[in-house]
Design a protein around this motif. Structure first.
Motif, PDB file in Angstrom:
ATOM      1  N   ASP A   5       0.842  -1.181   0.000  1.00 33.34           N
ATOM      2  CA  ASP A   5       0.000   0.000   0.000  1.00 33.34           C
ATOM      3  C   ASP A   5       0.892   1.251   0.000  1.00 33.34           C
ATOM      4  O   ASP A   5       2.106   1.179   0.192  1.00 33.34           O
ATOM      5  N   HIS A   6       0.293   2.412  -0.238  1.00 32.66           N
ATOM      6  CA  HIS A   6       1.060   3.644  -0.441  1.00 32.66           C
ATOM      7  C   HIS A   6       1.946   3.968   0.754  1.00 32.66           C
ATOM      8  O   HIS A   6       3.119   4.334   0.600  1.00 32.66           O
ATOM      9  N   ARG A   7       1.403   3.831   1.959  1.00 33.47           N
ATOM     10  CA  ARG A   7       2.175   4.153   3.159  1.00 33.47           C
ATOM     11  C   ARG A   7       3.369   3.220   3.300  1.00 33.47           C
ATOM     12  O   ARG A   7       4.480   3.654   3.629  1.00 33.47           O
ATOM     13  N   SER A   8       3.162   1.936   3.031  1.00 33.87           N
ATOM     14  CA  SER A   8       4.255   0.971   3.136  1.00 33.87           C
ATOM     15  C   SER A   8       5.341   1.266   2.114  1.00 33.87           C
ATOM     16  O   SER A   8       6.529   1.139   2.396  1.00 33.87           O
ATOM     17  N   VAL A   9       4.942   1.674   0.909  1.00 34.16           N
ATOM     18  CA  VAL A   9       5.925   2.018  -0.123  1.00 34.16           C
ATOM     19  C   VAL A   9       6.743   3.219   0.317  1.00 34.16           C
ATOM     20  O   VAL A   9       7.976   3.240   0.157  1.00 34.16           O
ATOM     21  N   GLU A  10       6.090   4.228   0.885  1.00 32.84           N
ATOM     22  CA  GLU A  10       6.822   5.411   1.342  1.00 32.84           C
ATOM     23  C   GLU A  10       7.831   5.051   2.429  1.00 32.84           C
ATOM     24  O   GLU A  10       8.969   5.519   2.414  1.00 32.84           O
ATOM     25  N   GLU A  11       7.419   4.210   3.375  1.00 31.44           N
ATOM     26  CA  GLU A  11       8.324   3.809   4.445  1.00 31.44           C
ATOM     27  C   GLU A  11       9.510   3.015   3.893  1.00 31.44           C
ATOM     28  O   GLU A  11      10.663   3.212   4.312  1.00 31.44           O
ATOM     29  N   LEU A  12       9.229   2.124   2.949  1.00 30.71           N
ATOM     30  CA  LEU A  12      10.294   1.310   2.376  1.00 30.71           C
ATOM     31  C   LEU A  12      11.261   2.157   1.562  1.00 30.71           C
ATOM     32  O   LEU A  12      12.483   2.023   1.698  1.00 30.71           O
ATOM     33  N   THR A  13      10.737   3.036   0.710  1.00 27.89           N
ATOM     34  CA  THR A  13      11.632   3.849  -0.117  1.00 27.89           C
ATOM     35  C   THR A  13      12.442   4.815   0.739  1.00 27.89           C
ATOM     36  O   THR A  13      13.599   5.106   0.414  1.00 27.89           O
ATOM     37  N   ASP A  14      11.883   5.317   1.837  1.00 31.32           N
ATOM     38  CA  ASP A  14      12.665   6.152   2.763  1.00 31.32           C
ATOM     39  C   ASP A  14      13.829   5.351   3.353  1.00 31.32           C
ATOM     40  O   ASP A  14      14.953   5.866   3.484  1.00 31.32           O
ATOM     41  N   ARG A  15      13.553   4.098   3.693  1.00 35.76           N
ATOM     42  CA  ARG A  15      14.616   3.248   4.254  1.00 35.76           C
ATOM     43  C   ARG A  15      15.695   2.968   3.210  1.00 35.76           C
ATOM     44  O   ARG A  15      16.890   3.025   3.509  1.00 35.76           O
ATOM     45  N   LEU A  16      15.269   2.672   1.988  1.00 37.42           N
ATOM     46  CA  LEU A  16      16.241   2.424   0.918  1.00 37.42           C
ATOM     47  C   LEU A  16      17.084   3.674   0.661  1.00 37.42           C
ATOM     48  O   LEU A  16      18.308   3.594   0.510  1.00 37.42           O
ATOM     49  N   ARG A  17      16.442   4.820   0.618  1.00 38.01           N
ATOM     50  CA  ARG A  17      17.143   6.074   0.321  1.00 38.01           C
ATOM     51  C   ARG A  17      18.195   6.388   1.387  1.00 38.01           C
ATOM     52  O   ARG A  17      19.264   6.922   1.072  1.00 38.01           O
ATOM     53  N   SER A  18      17.925   6.008   2.622  1.00 38.25           N
ATOM     54  CA  SER A  18      18.837   6.356   3.717  1.00 38.25           C
ATOM     55  C   SER A  18      19.909   5.305   3.979  1.00 38.25           C
ATOM     56  O   SER A  18      20.899   5.595   4.660  1.00 38.25           O
ATOM     57  N   THR A  19      19.746   4.092   3.444  1.00 39.77           N
ATOM     58  CA  THR A  19      20.706   3.028   3.778  1.00 39.77           C
ATOM     59  C   THR A  19      21.502   2.507   2.590  1.00 39.77           C
ATOM     60  O   THR A  19      22.622   2.022   2.760  1.00 39.77           O
ATOM     61  N   VAL A  20      20.938   2.555   1.381  1.00 40.53           N
ATOM     62  CA  VAL A  20      21.654   2.043   0.209  1.00 40.53           C
ATOM     63  C   VAL A  20      22.520   3.173  -0.345  1.00 40.53           C
ATOM     64  O   VAL A  20      22.014   4.159  -0.884  1.00 40.53           O
ATOM     65  N   GLU A  21      23.833   3.025  -0.210  1.00 39.01           N
ATOM     66  CA  GLU A  21      24.766   4.076  -0.606  1.00 39.01           C
ATOM     67  C   GLU A  21      25.836   3.495  -1.537  1.00 39.01           C
ATOM     68  O   GLU A  21      26.976   3.258  -1.123  1.00 39.01           O
ATOM     69  N   PRO A  22      25.488   3.270  -2.795  1.00 40.97           N
ATOM     70  CA  PRO A  22      26.440   2.614  -3.707  1.00 40.97           C
ATOM     71  C   PRO A  22      27.744   3.368  -3.872  1.00 40.97           C
ATOM     72  O   PRO A  22      28.821   2.760  -3.940  1.00 40.97           O
ATOM     73  N   GLU A  23      27.692   4.706  -3.966  1.00 35.36           N
ATOM     74  CA  GLU A  23      28.913   5.475  -4.200  1.00 35.36           C
ATOM     75  C   GLU A  23      29.893   5.362  -3.039  1.00 35.36           C
ATOM     76  O   GLU A  23      31.108   5.525  -3.222  1.00 35.36           O
ATOM     77  N   ARG A  24      29.400   5.068  -1.855  1.00 36.46           N
ATOM     78  CA  ARG A  24      30.273   4.849  -0.687  1.00 36.46           C
ATOM     79  C   ARG A  24      30.627   3.377  -0.507  1.00 36.46           C
ATOM     80  O   ARG A  24      31.385   3.027   0.391  1.00 36.46           O
ATOM     81  N   GLY A  25      30.055   2.511  -1.350  1.00 36.47           N
ATOM     82  CA  GLY A  25      30.315   1.085  -1.217  1.00 36.47           C
ATOM     83  C   GLY A  25      29.623   0.467  -0.025  1.00 36.47           C
ATOM     84  O   GLY A  25      30.129  -0.487   0.576  1.00 36.47           O
ATOM     85  N   ARG A  26      28.444   0.964   0.320  1.00 29.48           N
ATOM     86  CA  ARG A  26      27.688   0.459   1.472  1.00 29.48           C
ATOM     87  C   ARG A  26      26.313  -0.013   1.007  1.00 29.48           C
ATOM     88  O   ARG A  26      25.502   0.778   0.520  1.00 29.48           O
ATOM     89  N   ILE A  27      26.066  -1.319   1.165  1.00 27.53           N
ATOM     90  CA  ILE A  27      24.791  -1.921   0.775  1.00 27.53           C
ATOM     91  C   ILE A  27      24.249  -2.702   1.972  1.00 27.53           C
ATOM     92  O   ILE A  27      24.932  -3.580   2.509  1.00 27.53           O
ATOM     93  N   PRO A  28      23.018  -2.414   2.429  1.00 29.29           N
ATOM     94  CA  PRO A  28      22.465  -3.155   3.561  1.00 29.29           C
ATOM     95  C   PRO A  28      22.028  -4.558   3.158  1.00 29.29           C
ATOM     96  O   PRO A  28      21.486  -4.763   2.064  1.00 29.29           O
ATOM     97  N   MET A  29      22.232  -5.511   4.045  1.00 27.57           N
ATOM     98  CA  MET A  29      21.944  -6.903   3.728  1.00 27.57           C
ATOM     99  C   MET A  29      20.463  -7.170   3.500  1.00 27.57           C
ATOM    100  O   MET A  29      20.095  -8.078   2.743  1.00 27.57           O
ATOM    101  N   PHE A  30      19.589  -6.384   4.107  1.00 25.78           N
ATOM    102  CA  PHE A  30      18.161  -6.697   4.028  1.00 25.78           C
ATOM    103  C   PHE A  30      17.630  -6.650   2.596  1.00 25.78           C
ATOM    104  O   PHE A  30      16.618  -7.285   2.284  1.00 25.78           O
ATOM    105  N   VAL A  31      18.309  -5.909   1.690  1.00 24.47           N
ATOM    106  CA  VAL A  31      17.756  -5.757   0.341  1.00 24.47           C
ATOM    107  C   VAL A  31      17.781  -7.063  -0.440  1.00 24.47           C
ATOM    108  O   VAL A  31      17.069  -7.204  -1.447  1.00 24.47           O
TER     109      VAL A  31
END
Length: 439
Positions: A5-31
């Motif tokens: 649902d829309h709220r769940s998508v917003e929460e998930l994309t916020d988490r992805l935006r704050s934790t997945v940092e390819p340029e720094r070489g940091r990828i969270p395992m949960f993905v």
């Protein structure tokens, strides 16, 4: 698996935006295995990008078809009676039953096994006499044939590879492949290629991104995971995966090119003229030095020319093409094809198939090594879903390395295969698509 649902998508994309940092070489395992991530991938990755579905040699005749998947959706890849290649959702417009229940075949029409609705090989609902059983009695006012046309994907081909996408307005296939095309020419365009037999299929309890990123950017694992090659004296040492080039062509694609320093090419002399007719001089020079080549077409199609090994006094390799087909957050179905030059000498075809079977097939030595790693990674990723903190993984190899400025091929090319540059671009491309609300 329903969309979020829309709220769940917003929460998930916020988490992805704050934790997945390819340029720094940091990828969270949960993905790797998070069920919500997977749901969004089905919509925003597999529902929008170009996906490899078949090789042209698999459907050589009018009416021939194969059944494949785009994401989790079954599709028919067929050559119509008019010779045109099309991709349809494998679903009758009446009640959604599969039209093609076989893996492959040759037809003049598709007839639904549930209620008998019949479709031409070009997707149109057939005429009154055979379109639907007892049509005049069941539908005295007639049927809207245009509305019953099979749902059709957008289709294009490159170097014999058939791609499809559900996106009507996205980039062209040439733009999607971009710089990778120069390298695909060496892999698949150097000669007329054909699939040998039918693809092997098996299921692996692994997230689909793990093997995809492995073929994109990971030559580093070969010294450890495949060290048996040196112990069996099949290669000179465990550093066989180092010499060559790491290529980040952009677009989430990636590859590694292993080179040798021997005199002459490892490929059959009998095919030299065909290679020269299809490749640019710089591509042909690189082919002459080629010892191995691995890569991945974003998101989930991998290719490989394995390390050449001497068999019966001849150097030989068995080319492979793969799709890592998602079948759940922590499960995938593997499709594995062996390809060979159609005009190759018999010894190259015979030994190449032997090498493919022994190395990269359902029973292959390399696959057993890799699959065990991907399964263990997946189990750890699932376990980490219950942690309160983020488990961050290290993707920094080669992060400060400068690309070469004199390599003949396009993209960012690095000296030596030990780099994760293309892996970082893979996750940047993946993240951008996951954060894109509409397409």
């Amino acid at each position: 698996m329903p969309l979020l649902d829309h709220r769940s998508v917003e929460e998930l994309t916020d988490r992805l935006r704050s934790t997945v940092e390819p340029e720094r070489g940091r990828i969270p395992m949960f993905v790797y295995t998070d069920p919500d991530v997977y749901r969004l991938e089905l919509e925003r990755i597999f529902g929008r990008t170009w996906l490899f579905v078949a090789h042209e040699s698999e459907i050589p005749n009018p009416g021939s078809f194969v059944v494949r998947e785009m994401g989790e959706e079954s599709v028919i890849v067929g050559r119509g009676e008019d010779g045109v290649i099309r991709v349809f959702l494998n679903s009758c417009r009446h009640r959604g039953m599969k039209l093609a229940c076989e893996d492959f075949g040759e037809v003049t029409m598709w007839r639904c096994p549930y209620h008998g609705f019949t479709y031409a090989s070009t997707g149109e609902f057939m005429g009154t006499l055979i379109g639907a059983p007892y049509e005049r009695a069941a539908y005295p006012n007639g049927l809207d044939r245009d509305a019953l046309h099979l749902i059709e994907a957008r289709v294009d081909t490159y170097a014999g590879l058939i791609f499809a996408t559900w996106s009507a307005d996205g980039p062209s296939l040439d733009d999607f492949l971009g710089n990778l095309r120069w390298y695909l020419d060496i892999i698949l365009g150097r000669a007329e290629m054909e699939v040998v037999g039918v693809p092997q299929k098996w299921v692996v309890p692994s997230g689909w991104k793990l093997p995809s990123e492995n073929f994109t950017a990971d030559a580093y694992h070969t010294a450890t995971a495949h060290s048996f090659l040196a112990r069996l004296n099949l290669v000179k040492g465990v550093d066989f995966g180092r010499d060559g080039y790491h290529v980040d062509p952009g677009g989430g694609h990636g590859l590694g090119i292993g080179v040798h320093f021997d005199e002459g090419s490892y490929f059959p002399a009998e095919l030299r003229d065909e290679y020269a007719a299809n490749l640019e001089p710089e591509q042909l020079k690189l082919l002459d030095r080629l010892k191995n080549m691995h890569g991945n077409i974003f998101p989930n199609t991998s290719f490989l020319i394995p390390n050449f090994i001497v068999v019966d006094g001849k150097r030989v390799s068995g080319m492979m093409l793969r799709t890592w087909q998602p079948a759940g957050p922590d499960k995938m179905q593997v499709y594995s094809w062996h390809l060979v030059e159609k005009n190759a000498p018999d010894w190259w075809k015979r030994l190449g198939r032997k090498m493919y079977t022994q190395t990269f097939s359902a029973s292959g030595m390399f696959d057993q090594d890799d699959t065990e790693n991907w399964e263990a990674q997946t189990r750890n990723s699932n376990a980490a879903l219950y942690r309160r903190d983020e488990v961050m993984l290290h993707y920094e190899m080669g992060i400060d390395q400068e690309p070469l400025d004199d390599f003949p091929g396009p993209g960012n090319v690095y000296d030596g295969k030990f780099s994760e540059a293309a892996g970082r671009t893979y996750y940047r491309t993946w993240l951008d698509l996951m954060l894109e609300e509409s397409a």
